[in-house]
Design a protein around this motif. Structure first.
Motif, short mmCIF file in Angstrom:
data_model
loop_
_atom_site.label_atom_id
_atom_site.label_comp_id
_atom_site.label_asym_id
_atom_site.label_seq_id
_atom_site.Cartn_x
_atom_site.Cartn_y
_atom_site.Cartn_z
N LEU A 91 0.86 -1.18 0.00
CA LEU A 91 0.00 0.00 0.00
C LEU A 91 0.89 1.22 0.00
O LEU A 91 1.70 1.42 0.92
N VAL A 92 0.78 2.05 -1.04
CA VAL A 92 1.58 3.27 -1.16
C VAL A 92 0.84 4.41 -0.47
O VAL A 92 -0.37 4.58 -0.67
N THR A 93 1.56 5.17 0.33
CA THR A 93 0.94 6.23 1.13
C THR A 93 1.78 7.50 1.08
O THR A 93 2.91 7.51 0.57
N ALA A 94 1.22 8.57 1.61
CA ALA A 94 1.92 9.86 1.64
C ALA A 94 2.96 9.82 2.77
O ALA A 94 2.75 10.36 3.85
N GLY A 95 4.08 9.19 2.48
CA GLY A 95 5.09 8.96 3.50
C GLY A 95 4.70 7.78 4.38
O GLY A 95 3.51 7.40 4.44
N SER A 96 5.67 7.19 5.06
CA SER A 96 5.33 6.07 5.94
C SER A 96 4.52 6.54 7.14
O SER A 96 3.83 5.73 7.79
N THR A 97 4.54 7.84 7.43
CA THR A 97 3.73 8.35 8.54
C THR A 97 2.24 8.21 8.25
O THR A 97 1.45 7.96 9.16
N GLU A 98 1.83 8.37 6.98
CA GLU A 98 0.42 8.15 6.67
C GLU A 98 0.06 6.68 6.89
O GLU A 98 -1.03 6.36 7.38
N MET A 99 0.97 5.78 6.56
CA MET A 99 0.71 4.36 6.78
C MET A 99 0.53 4.08 8.27
O MET A 99 -0.34 3.30 8.67
N LEU A 100 1.34 4.71 9.10
CA LEU A 100 1.18 4.57 10.55
C LEU A 100 -0.21 5.03 10.99
O LEU A 100 -0.88 4.36 11.78
N ALA A 101 -0.62 6.19 10.49
CA ALA A 101 -1.93 6.72 10.87
C ALA A 101 -3.06 5.80 10.42
O ALA A 101 -4.02 5.56 11.16
N LEU A 102 -2.93 5.25 9.20
CA LEU A 102 -3.97 4.35 8.68
C LEU A 102 -4.07 3.09 9.53
O LEU A 102 -5.17 2.60 9.82
N LEU A 103 -2.94 2.53 9.92
CA LEU A 103 -2.96 1.35 10.78
C LEU A 103 -3.66 1.63 12.10
O LEU A 103 -4.47 0.82 12.58
N CYS A 104 -3.37 2.78 12.69
CA CYS A 104 -4.00 3.13 13.97
C CYS A 104 -5.49 3.36 13.80
O CYS A 104 -6.30 2.89 14.61
N TYR A 124 4.51 7.76 16.64
CA TYR A 124 3.70 6.66 17.17
C TYR A 124 2.71 7.18 18.20
O TYR A 124 1.53 6.82 18.19
N SER A 125 3.20 8.01 19.09
CA SER A 125 2.33 8.55 20.13
C SER A 125 1.21 9.39 19.53
O SER A 125 0.04 9.28 19.93
N MET A 126 1.55 10.23 18.56
CA MET A 126 0.54 11.08 17.93
C MET A 126 -0.54 10.25 17.24
O MET A 126 -1.73 10.50 17.38
N ALA A 127 -0.10 9.24 16.47
CA ALA A 127 -1.04 8.44 15.69
C ALA A 127 -1.96 7.63 16.60
O ALA A 127 -3.16 7.49 16.33
N TYR A 255 -8.18 -3.23 4.32
CA TYR A 255 -8.91 -2.44 5.32
C TYR A 255 -8.26 -1.06 5.48
O TYR A 255 -8.96 -0.04 5.57
N CYS A 256 -6.94 -1.02 5.54
CA CYS A 256 -6.24 0.26 5.69
C CYS A 256 -6.52 1.19 4.51
O CYS A 256 -6.69 2.40 4.69
N ALA A 257 -6.56 0.62 3.31
CA ALA A 257 -6.78 1.43 2.10
C ALA A 257 -8.13 2.13 2.14
O ALA A 257 -8.29 3.22 1.58
N ARG A 258 -9.11 1.51 2.79
CA ARG A 258 -10.43 2.13 2.88
C ARG A 258 -10.40 3.43 3.70
O ARG A 258 -11.27 4.30 3.54
#
Length: 379
Positions: A91-104, A124-127, A255-258
């Motif tokens: 899953l390609v995202t706007a930086g790996s930080t977006e991927m972190l947010a999507l997982l959370c 991590y704490s923010m997400a 699920y994350c992509a949604r």
């Protein structure tokens, strides 16, 4: 108190500690040194993007009247070939930080928690807190993750474990065998996020030290509950474009992509990432210079009496044995920006990105100047 305090969500209210309101008073006029600031505070690639990536960006400019490919189809295809996995596992995202947010957003909610170590990546704490969940931070052993403590912190409400490898800000690396043993004892309801943002640097350092860094893609191939994060922001020099990706189980990534915002990765970013992926010579130059300059910086700082932790990334964690924010402010006056680490619980430490040879020599000269000035003041 804001007039909106009563109507915004509790996580939004509680995030004040992570996003402090900037001071309203105007900043003083910057000095000549500050206007030419050498930025060694954000772990950026000082050599910039690959020439191939720059050319790809130029070529993409003419079609910016169209929305980007929302699925990043070609980039995912190239990444799948590069990593020998299926496209559905990327899953390609706007930086790996977006991927972190999507997982959370996908896996967490109030009453649930994620686990990581203290002094790790602050996002991590923010997400986690943005979802109303709890982040449990286990103690470190020196500057290295204590995996037994992280494992002990997992309970029935845990859904995610974050392992930054190498860790930001300490630069320390977990060897592959340690990760193997850790994953063997993780319950089925927990997903382990292996954050490998500094992958290219870590591979190079591990080879120099005759260590094995990562078997993360092997975990994916055998269906483990693992998400691997990679980014084009560091070794590839595309931090300003915001393009990263997650590799993991296809059904979880679906699920994350949604949850992802539409068109979050621009067509310019996708084109640059595809071109950067193939420029192996550029990456080799970047990681080789980084390793040699890490030695020079470590030696220079150690000779001044500072304690430097051996790094596996593109930055150094340096214990100054005195208040780091003061030293960072003095360095700013000299024209160098570094990251003081009080917010990470290390008030006497700084994180210094490894720059070009010229930038690193300038930084060391500024440190010597500040040290000499301090000694004269103490007398």
């Amino acid at each position: 108190m804001s007039r909106f305090f009563a109507v915004v969500s509790k996580p939004a209210r509680d995030m004040a500690a992570h996003f402090p309101v900037p001071a309203a008073s105007p900043k003083p006029t910057p000095t000549a040194a500050q206007t030419q600031l050498i930025r060694l505070d954000s772990n950026e690639n000082p050599f910039g993007p690959s020439p191939r990536a720059i050319e790809a960006m130029r070529s993409a400019l003419a079609t910016q009247n169209f929305y980007p490919d929302d699925d990043s189809t070609e980039l995912r295809r190239r990444l799948a070939l590069h990593h020998q996995v299926s496209q559905e596992q990327i899953l390609v995202t706007a930086g790996s930080t977006e991927m972190l947010a999507l997982l959370c957003q996908t896996m967490l909610a109030p009453g649930l928690n994620a686990v990581t170590s203290e002094r790790s990546f602050i996002i991590y704490s923010m997400a986690v807190h943005a979802t109303g969940a709890q982040l449990v931070q286990s103690p470190m052993r020196g500057e290295v993750f204590a995996l037994d403590a992280i494992r002990a912190a997992i309970n029935q409400n845990t859904r995610i474990v974050f392992l930054a490898n190498p860790n930001n800000p300490t630069g320390t690396m977990l060897e592959a065998t340690a990760i193997d043993e850790f994953l063997a004892n993780i319950p089925a309801h927990v997903v382990v996020v292996l954050d490998e943002a500094y992958y290219e640097f870590a591979v190079h350092f591990a080879a120099l030290r005759q260590l094995e860094y990562s078997r993360s893609l092997e975990y994916l191939q055998r269906g483990a509950n693992v998400i691997v994060l990679r980014t084009f922001s560091k070794a590839h020099g595309l931090a300003g474009l915001r393009v990263g990706y997650g590799l993991g189980p296809a059904d979880l990534l679906t699920y994350c992509a949604r949850m992802r915002n539409p068109f979050s990765v621009s067509s310019i970013a996708q084109a640059a990432a595809i071109a950067a992926l193939d420029d192996h010579d550029h990456i080799a130059r970047v990681v080789s210079s980084n390793a040699s300059q890490a030695q020079i910086l470590t030696r220079g700082l150690s000779e001044m009496g500072h304690r430097v932790v051996p790094t596996s990334a593109n930055f150094l964690y340096c214990d100054l044995r005195e208040e780091a924010s003061r030293i960072a402010a003095c360095l700013g006056d000299e024209g160098v920006s570094v990251r003081p680490l009080r917010a990470w619980g290390s008030p006497n430490s700084i994180r210094v990105s490894i720059g070009t040879p010229e930038q690193n020599e300038f930084f060391l000269s500024a440190m010597r100047k500040i040290g000499g000035r301090s000694q004269r003041t103490q007398r």
